[in-house]
Design a protein around this motif. Structure first.
Motif, PDB file in Angstrom:
ATOM      1  N   GLN A  99      -9.999   5.973 -14.201  1.00 31.69           N
ATOM      2  CA  GLN A  99     -10.310   4.756 -13.262  1.00 31.69           C
ATOM      3  C   GLN A  99     -10.193   4.522 -11.958  1.00 31.69           C
ATOM      4  O   GLN A  99      -8.893   4.759 -11.411  1.00 31.69           O
ATOM      5  N   TYR A 100     -10.698   3.571 -11.450  1.00 33.05           N
ATOM      6  CA  TYR A 100     -10.215   3.043  -9.922  1.00 33.05           C
ATOM      7  C   TYR A 100      -8.939   2.236  -9.846  1.00 33.05           C
ATOM      8  O   TYR A 100      -8.989   1.714 -10.995  1.00 33.05           O
ATOM      9  N   GLY A 101      -8.168   2.473  -9.185  1.00 28.67           N
ATOM     10  CA  GLY A 101      -6.905   1.905  -8.919  1.00 28.67           C
ATOM     11  C   GLY A 101      -6.597   0.487  -7.628  1.00 28.67           C
ATOM     12  O   GLY A 101      -7.472   0.669  -6.764  1.00 28.67           O
ATOM     13  N   SER A 102      -5.619   0.152  -7.763  1.00 27.61           N
ATOM     14  CA  SER A 102      -4.812  -1.209  -6.358  1.00 27.61           C
ATOM     15  C   SER A 102      -5.248  -0.077  -5.299  1.00 27.61           C
ATOM     16  O   SER A 102      -4.493   1.226  -5.349  1.00 27.61           O
ATOM     17  N   GLY A 103      -5.246  -0.331  -3.804  1.00 21.86           N
ATOM     18  CA  GLY A 103      -5.445   0.198  -2.784  1.00 21.86           C
ATOM     19  C   GLY A 103      -3.596   0.188  -3.079  1.00 21.86           C
ATOM     20  O   GLY A 103      -3.242   1.001  -1.447  1.00 21.86           O
ATOM     21  N   GLN A 104      -2.389  -0.569  -2.967  1.00 25.26           N
ATOM     22  CA  GLN A 104      -1.100  -1.082  -3.049  1.00 25.26           C
ATOM     23  C   GLN A 104      -0.732   0.691  -3.628  1.00 25.26           C
ATOM     24  O   GLN A 104       0.384   1.252  -3.526  1.00 25.26           O
ATOM     25  N   GLY A 105      -1.670   0.547  -4.420  1.00 22.55           N
ATOM     26  CA  GLY A 105      -0.747   1.407  -6.348  1.00 22.55           C
ATOM     27  C   GLY A 105      -0.181   0.835  -7.469  1.00 22.55           C
ATOM     28  O   GLY A 105       0.098  -0.177  -6.932  1.00 22.55           O
ATOM     29  N   ASP A 106      -0.265   1.990  -8.221  1.00 21.40           N
ATOM     30  CA  ASP A 106       0.529   1.362  -9.477  1.00 21.40           C
ATOM     31  C   ASP A 106       1.317   1.022  -9.560  1.00 21.40           C
ATOM     32  O   ASP A 106       2.110   1.565  -9.428  1.00 21.40           O
ATOM     33  N   PRO A 107       1.283  -0.630 -10.373  1.00 21.18           N
ATOM     34  CA  PRO A 107       2.687  -1.178 -10.102  1.00 21.18           C
ATOM     35  C   PRO A 107       3.499  -0.526 -10.849  1.00 21.18           C
ATOM     36  O   PRO A 107       5.384  -1.171 -10.557  1.00 21.18           O
ATOM     37  N   ARG A 108       3.540   0.094 -11.936  1.00 19.11           N
ATOM     38  CA  ARG A 108       4.525   0.767 -12.869  1.00 19.11           C
ATOM     39  C   ARG A 108       5.385   1.847 -12.540  1.00 19.11           C
ATOM     40  O   ARG A 108       5.863   1.780 -11.809  1.00 19.11           O
ATOM     41  N   LEU A 109       4.064   2.434 -11.287  1.00 21.29           N
ATOM     42  CA  LEU A 109       4.860   3.438 -10.385  1.00 21.29           C
ATOM     43  C   LEU A 109       5.566   3.138  -9.412  1.00 21.29           C
ATOM     44  O   LEU A 109       6.685   3.351  -8.874  1.00 21.29           O
ATOM     45  N   ARG A 110       5.483   1.603  -8.782  1.00 19.52           N
ATOM     46  CA  ARG A 110       5.931   1.230  -7.362  1.00 19.52           C
ATOM     47  C   ARG A 110       7.188   0.756  -8.451  1.00 19.52           C
ATOM     48  O   ARG A 110       8.365   0.755  -7.190  1.00 19.52           O
ATOM     49  N   GLU A 111       7.369   0.589  -9.354  1.00 20.11           N
ATOM     50  CA  GLU A 111       8.762  -0.002  -9.962  1.00 20.11           C
ATOM     51  C   GLU A 111       9.862   1.358  -9.838  1.00 20.11           C
ATOM     52  O   GLU A 111      10.973   1.228  -9.294  1.00 20.11           O
ATOM     53  N   ASP A 129       6.342  -4.286  -2.487  1.00 19.30           N
ATOM     54  CA  ASP A 129       6.754  -3.905  -0.729  1.00 19.30           C
ATOM     55  C   ASP A 129       6.344  -2.585  -0.638  1.00 19.30           C
ATOM     56  O   ASP A 129       6.876  -2.207   0.298  1.00 19.30           O
ATOM     57  N   VAL A 130       5.931  -2.030  -1.932  1.00 20.95           N
ATOM     58  CA  VAL A 130       5.867  -0.379  -1.783  1.00 20.95           C
ATOM     59  C   VAL A 130       4.364  -0.537  -1.563  1.00 20.95           C
ATOM     60  O   VAL A 130       3.841  -0.963  -2.327  1.00 20.95           O
ATOM     61  N   VAL A 131       3.975   1.228  -0.876  1.00 20.99           N
ATOM     62  CA  VAL A 131       2.692   0.901  -1.009  1.00 20.99           C
ATOM     63  C   VAL A 131       2.651   2.770  -1.872  1.00 20.99           C
ATOM     64  O   VAL A 131       3.297   3.295  -0.530  1.00 20.99           O
TER      65      VAL A 131
END
Lengths: 473, 473
Positions: A99-111, A129-131
């Motif tokens: 499915q589509y996700g957020s433009g900034q990226g998956d929150p779990r991956l950003r962690e 602070d991560v994109v």
């Protein structure tokens, strides 16, 4: 006029235009002339095919040893385990991963990305602070779109990453190279360039730098210089784009402390999983101060809506469930072996007057030919001898670098590397012989780098590397 | 001055700056002021958060029926089969699927893409004319980068896809809307706008159009108008960008013949697998004439190097091995059921003066509120009543569209849709009551669209939709 042979199984069609035959929408006489030529955007004039792409067809021929590409050794990954993991992400979590996700990226991956950056001393980064980007290439493109207007100046090492130069050219930036030596970017040279830009009234938007295992130079910014660069950034109100795809691929050290770890407000950090996991997933990221990050998210939404969900989940799950630190260690052992094969072969085989850098991480050796030789002109002979490299001019915005070449040891096996270097040495020798027939070769006018026994600290780039090249039409 | 409470488990740190304490690198007094504010590129001034993103947090609350998002029903896919297929691509072909690929995209996928386009009458496309992109959003961004300089004019339907407007704003284009009715873009209106642009000396770079099951208008360009648009393009030397993500999602017809099938030289075609397979893979494409295609490849190499290999292989393998035509039929049956639920509920529940379009494919209904109501102002009350939509103003570059909203039926189940429309109807009724308390509602001044028994051919957009909005700073 020869008639077109009929297509097999199709009726012979009349050519759409014949001389003297009036036609409402005439087909151009010279169909290769572009009817849209007058309406392209100005930025397209700076776009050109990179030296690397021109080599693609050559590199794929099996008889050629390619020291040209920067392809990681992905087959060293546990492919069965990664395959099962990704398959389960689709079967079990298709509602999210497809499915589509957020433009900034998956929150779990950003962690998880914050965990990875902590290995380089960045301990204050927040996932907000991560994109996440489509490779760090997109990260650099987004940063450039957010900061650079046509005519602005971007500072970059000389030589610099070819893909970055492509971004700056597409943005109609003027690239000004700053010299490096075996300890990386030279702070005094940076300061001098900044003073000159200030005197010229140039709008310097940022310094773009690859501090670790530089592509293509193979050198690493020394610890004292890291602080010096950050201090200069403070004194001159300079934004620094720290591009760090190879930072975890050191052969002998713990990871170097990132510039971003020393200054959170003046450094925008670009990271990538292309070299530590897989480039085929195209997952990179930008770590930026809040106001910049907000603009990056808007820019990436306009560009791709959101990064692919599946590849983001794949990286996050890989970091969660697979022994990724051990895998990086395995990669670095493999690359160290290939680096050793490269340097040993160069030491043994290269003719006098040839010099090169001695990387302690990453993928690349930067080689300087004996005085008078030209890596671009020599290229057809090298390909004829079944060895490929990337000519140095691709790594400068100003046309310099012809006496240099980039050798990549990341992809070929050690035996292939030795054979490739042997072929290359022979090509250079033949070239030298040809050259000396017509002209006395002066091996004393260049500054030697990296040759065993040579003093460190000498200049990596050509003397002309600090000239401004105005790529703005 | 209140002191900051100590963090749990950490020593209480002295605030980094105190009044009267000199500091070499002073922290700004107002830390929320952006220290980089003076150095962003001009294009960032046009970047703003879309109406859709602002709804993300609302939409994810379980008690809210969201008629806002455009998320396809991916759980209708055979997830186990797709998961096994992708897992095997990694386990068995990791050397390709996890590695860098070509900037133009995987050749095998480009062949399959030509098969897909043949369903819409595009039978002359060569895989070498196709560029694979990170969703068709990137395709549109690339085309815009290749053609649009700041100040150039882009023509687009009014209303138009919000993501396209974001691209045009980031490119500092001036968007001029062309009105639509139930038969799609109005050719006479297009011609008039072109004449006006010619008179103004505007550089019109292209017409951007979504001919099938328009997002957000829900209407489809009629067959006679397709030829009329292509003829106008020829007469006015106009390039047409045909964006066609929904073309295979018609409820009652065979696919419409693409504009590109009628004119290979003046139409650049954008395609996507986001609605026919999965948006989480982000695989789209551009089909363009040779000279344009070459520039698109250079532009995408500067932007992302290459699209993700894994997702490209996944789509190609899916088309090779899975019953993808049957899956599209399954999707359309599911969406038709949801469309029916939407229209039946609207017919039964909406107060007089409310009108809407009647899509025969795709994801969206475009609804016009009774005169005097404002969908943006009404939004908080709708969210309070646990129903979400996208306000119409997001789909115009010129601030018009406040009396419109987009309703998406693609994602919620029919029962949820009915409940959502019921809630929405109640919100509109309350709004009308409030409104009539202060002002006489004139339900006779708007042009009704799509209400059963209403004549077709009436204008979809607001009367002001053909104004130019100059987004160039």
């Amino acid at each position: 006029m020869a008639s077109t042979p009929p297509s097999h199984g199709q009726p012979h069609r009349t050519p759409p235009q014949q001389h003297g035959h009036p036609h409402v929408h005439p087909v151009p006489r010279h169909p290769r002339l572009d009817p849209l030529a007058d309406r392209y955007a100005a930025r397209t004039h700076g776009m050109k095919s990179s030296e690397i792409r021109a080599l693609f067809s050559v590199v794929s021929r099996p008889e050629v040893v390619s020291l040209a590409g920067g392809m990681p050794a992905v087959t060293a990954l546990p492919l069965d385990a990664v395959g099962s993991m990704i398959g389960e992400l689709v079967s079990g979590m298709g509602a999210q991963t497809l499915q589509y996700g957020s433009g900034q990226g998956d929150p779990r991956l950003r962690e998880r990305i914050c965990d990875v950056m902590a290995l380089e001393g960045i301990t204050d980064a927040s996932p907000s602070d991560v994109v996440v980007t489509v490779g760090s290439q997109q990260g650099l493109d987004l940063v450039t779109r957010v900061f650079v207007d046509p005519g602005d100046v971007v500072l970059a090492e000389g030589p610099s990453y070819v893909g970055a130069l492509g971004v700056f050219q597409a943005a109609e930036a003027r690239v000004r190279h700053v010299p490096m030596d075996d300890d990386g970017l030279i702070p005094e040279a940076l300061e001098q360039v900044l003073l000159e830009c200030r005197a010229n009234g140039d709008r310097v938007k940022f310094l773009y730098t690859v501090p670790n295992y530089h592509n293509p130079a193979g050198v690493t910014l020394s610890e004292p210089r890291r602080q010096a660069i950050v201090d200069i950034a403070d004194r001159y109100d300079l934004l620094v784009i720290e591009d760090n795809p190879y930072g975890l691929l050191g052969f002998d050290h713990e990871p170097h402390r990132a510039l971003r770890a020393r200054n959170a407000q003046r450094v925008v950090y670009l990271g990538s999983f292309s070299k530590t996991f897989s480039p085929g997933l195209r997952v990179g990221w930008v770590l930026a101060p809040l106001a910049v990050r907000e603009k990056l998210v808007l820019a990436t939404e306009a560009q791709v809506l959101c990064p692919p969900s599946l590849t983001q989940y794949a990286v996050a799950r890989y970091l969660d469930t697979q022994p990724w630190r051990e895998q990086i260690k395995l990669f670095t052992e493999l690359y160290r072996e290939r680096r050793d094969a490269t340097l040993e072969s160069l030491d043994a085989l290269m003719p006098p007057g040839t010099t090169w850098t001695r990387p302690d991480g990453g993928f690349y050796v930067w080689l300087k030919l004996p005085h008078g030789l030209d890596s671009k002109l020599m290229q057809p002979r090298a390909v004829g001898a079944h060895v490929a490299y990337v000519p140095g001019i691709g790594f400068y915005a100003d046309g310099s670098g012809r006496e240099y070449m980039r050798l990549s040891y990341c992809y070929p096996e050690p035996d292939q590397i030795r054979e490739g270097v042997r072929r290359l040495a022979r090509v250079i020798e033949v070239e030298l012989d040809l050259h000396s027939t017509f002209d006395a070769v002066d091996t004393g006018t260049f500054r030697a780098v990296g040759r065993p026994g040579t003093a460190p600290g000498t200049i990596v780039g050509p003397a002309s590397s600090d000239r401004i090249e105005d790529t703005h039409p």
